[in-house]
Design a protein around this motif. Structure first.
Motif, PDB file in Angstrom:
ATOM      1  N   SER A   1       0.884  -1.178  -0.004  1.00 41.79           N
ATOM      2  CA  SER A   1       0.015  -0.018   0.170  1.00 41.79           C
ATOM      3  C   SER A   1       0.867   1.218   0.121  1.00 41.79           C
ATOM      4  CB  SER A   1      -0.811  -0.096   1.324  1.00 41.79           C
ATOM      5  OG  SER A   1      -1.867  -1.111   1.012  1.00 41.79           O
TER       6      SER A   1
ATOM      7  N   HIS B   1       2.103   1.543  -3.405  1.00 39.09           N
ATOM      8  CA  HIS B   1       1.069   2.116  -4.407  1.00 39.09           C
ATOM      9  C   HIS B   1       0.611   3.717  -4.075  1.00 39.09           C
ATOM     10  CE1 HIS B   1      -2.249   1.795  -6.880  1.00 39.09           C
ATOM     11  NE2 HIS B   1      -3.116   1.383  -6.024  1.00 39.09           N
TER      12      HIS B   1
ATOM     13  N   LEU C   1       3.346   1.706  -8.378  1.00 43.80           N
ATOM     14  CA  LEU C   1       2.560   0.457  -8.820  1.00 43.80           C
ATOM     15  C   LEU C   1       1.319   0.903  -9.922  1.00 43.80           C
ATOM     16  CD1 LEU C   1       2.306  -1.777  -5.679  1.00 43.80           C
ATOM     17  CD2 LEU C   1       3.830  -2.138  -7.521  1.00 43.80           C
TER      18      LEU C   1
ATOM     19  N   PRO D   1      -2.334  -1.851 -10.839  1.00 42.92           N
ATOM     20  CA  PRO D   1      -1.623  -3.267 -10.430  1.00 42.92           C
ATOM     21  C   PRO D   1      -2.811  -4.384 -10.617  1.00 42.92           C
ATOM     22  CG  PRO D   1      -1.960  -1.234  -8.745  1.00 42.92           C
ATOM     23  CD  PRO D   1      -2.545  -0.949  -9.755  1.00 42.92           C
TER      24      PRO D   1
ATOM     25  N   LEU E   1      -5.400  -2.974  -1.639  1.00 46.33           N
ATOM     26  CA  LEU E   1      -5.009  -2.136  -2.829  1.00 46.33           C
ATOM     27  C   LEU E   1      -6.369  -1.801  -3.592  1.00 46.33           C
ATOM     28  CD1 LEU E   1      -1.972  -3.668  -4.189  1.00 46.33           C
ATOM     29  CD2 LEU E   1      -1.988  -1.843  -2.453  1.00 46.33           C
TER      30      LEU E   1
ATOM     31  N   SER F   1       1.390  -3.308 -13.389  1.00 47.82           N
ATOM     32  CA  SER F   1       2.167  -3.770 -12.532  1.00 47.82           C
ATOM     33  C   SER F   1       1.548  -4.936 -11.771  1.00 47.82           C
ATOM     34  CB  SER F   1       2.177  -2.743 -11.453  1.00 47.82           C
ATOM     35  OG  SER F   1       2.851  -1.399 -11.852  1.00 47.82           O
TER      36      SER F   1
END
Length: 213
Positions: free
Chosen positions: A18, A21, A26, A29, A49, A128
């Motif tokens: 997280s 992200h 990312l 994702p 996420l 990602s």
């Protein structure tokens, strides 16, 4: 250090991912879990996420008299990926393992049909991709999984496991853009030793996790 269960391990990884992200590391994702155990770790990651969760079916090819000891692995319809040094050390050949390869490919296809049905596999290109398992001992299945995804041209390829053998993690550093593993104990014999609850998941539990996502 021992995790209570796979969900706890997944929550620890989710916190680390997280943060990545949130930093923008990312893009778009996609979480791909290695069934069955990896699904229980991956579910809290995908939830945290807010991204899709799917499975990447990989099957270990075990040594003839010690099936838990991996000498290679299969991913999707790819050719088998063998550890040639291990084959030489055990006096095995790829030809001698052909029956084991065929057996594992049948099980791989069964699981594909069971878990996915008519639903197409997700497209990793330009995304990602986070490949998740519940731990890493030899790295055979993870290596097959990473090479399978790499050929599909993800923007970034991440291997995320809660615990792993340092030697196997070092070998996989060249296969992924990032190897995320918060616990790397020097004394490592089996993944299950690092969990209080390491009960094996069944197909229905995998399907329930995929439906929830």
């Amino acid at each position: 250090m021992r995790f209570r269960d796979r969900a706890e391990a997944g929550r620890e990884l989710a916190g680390l991912l997280s943060d990545a992200h949130a930093r923008g590391d990312l893009a778009d994702p996609l979480v791909l879990a290695l069934p069955r155990g990896g699904v229980a770790v991956a579910e809290p990651i995908a939830r945290a996420l807010g991204v899709p969760l799917d499975v990447l079916i990989v099957r270990k090819i075990g040594a003839p008299h010690h099936q838990e000891f991996a000498v290679g692995a299969l991913a999707a319809d790819d050719p088998p990926l063998f550890d040639t040094d291990t084959l030489d050390r055990l006096g095995l050949t790829e030809a001698s393992l052909a029956p084991a390869v065929e057996r594992e490919r049948r099980e791989l296809r069964r699981r594909e049909e069971r878990y996915r049905g008519e639903r197409p596999a997700p497209e990793p290109a330009g995304r990602s991709v986070i490949v998740v398992d519940d731990g890493l001992a030899t790295g055979a299945t993870a290596r097959a999984a990473l090479r399978h995804v790499r050929r599909r041209r993800p923007a970034r390829l991440v291997l995320a496991v809660p615990v792993g053998a340092p030697g196997a993690l070092d070998l996989l550093a060249a296969e992924a853009d990032t190897v995320l593993c918060p616990h790397r104990p020097a004394e490592f014999t089996a993944v299950g030793q690092w969990y209080e609850d390491f009960e094996q998941l069944d197909d229905d539990q995998v399907l329930a996790a995929l439906r929830d996502r």
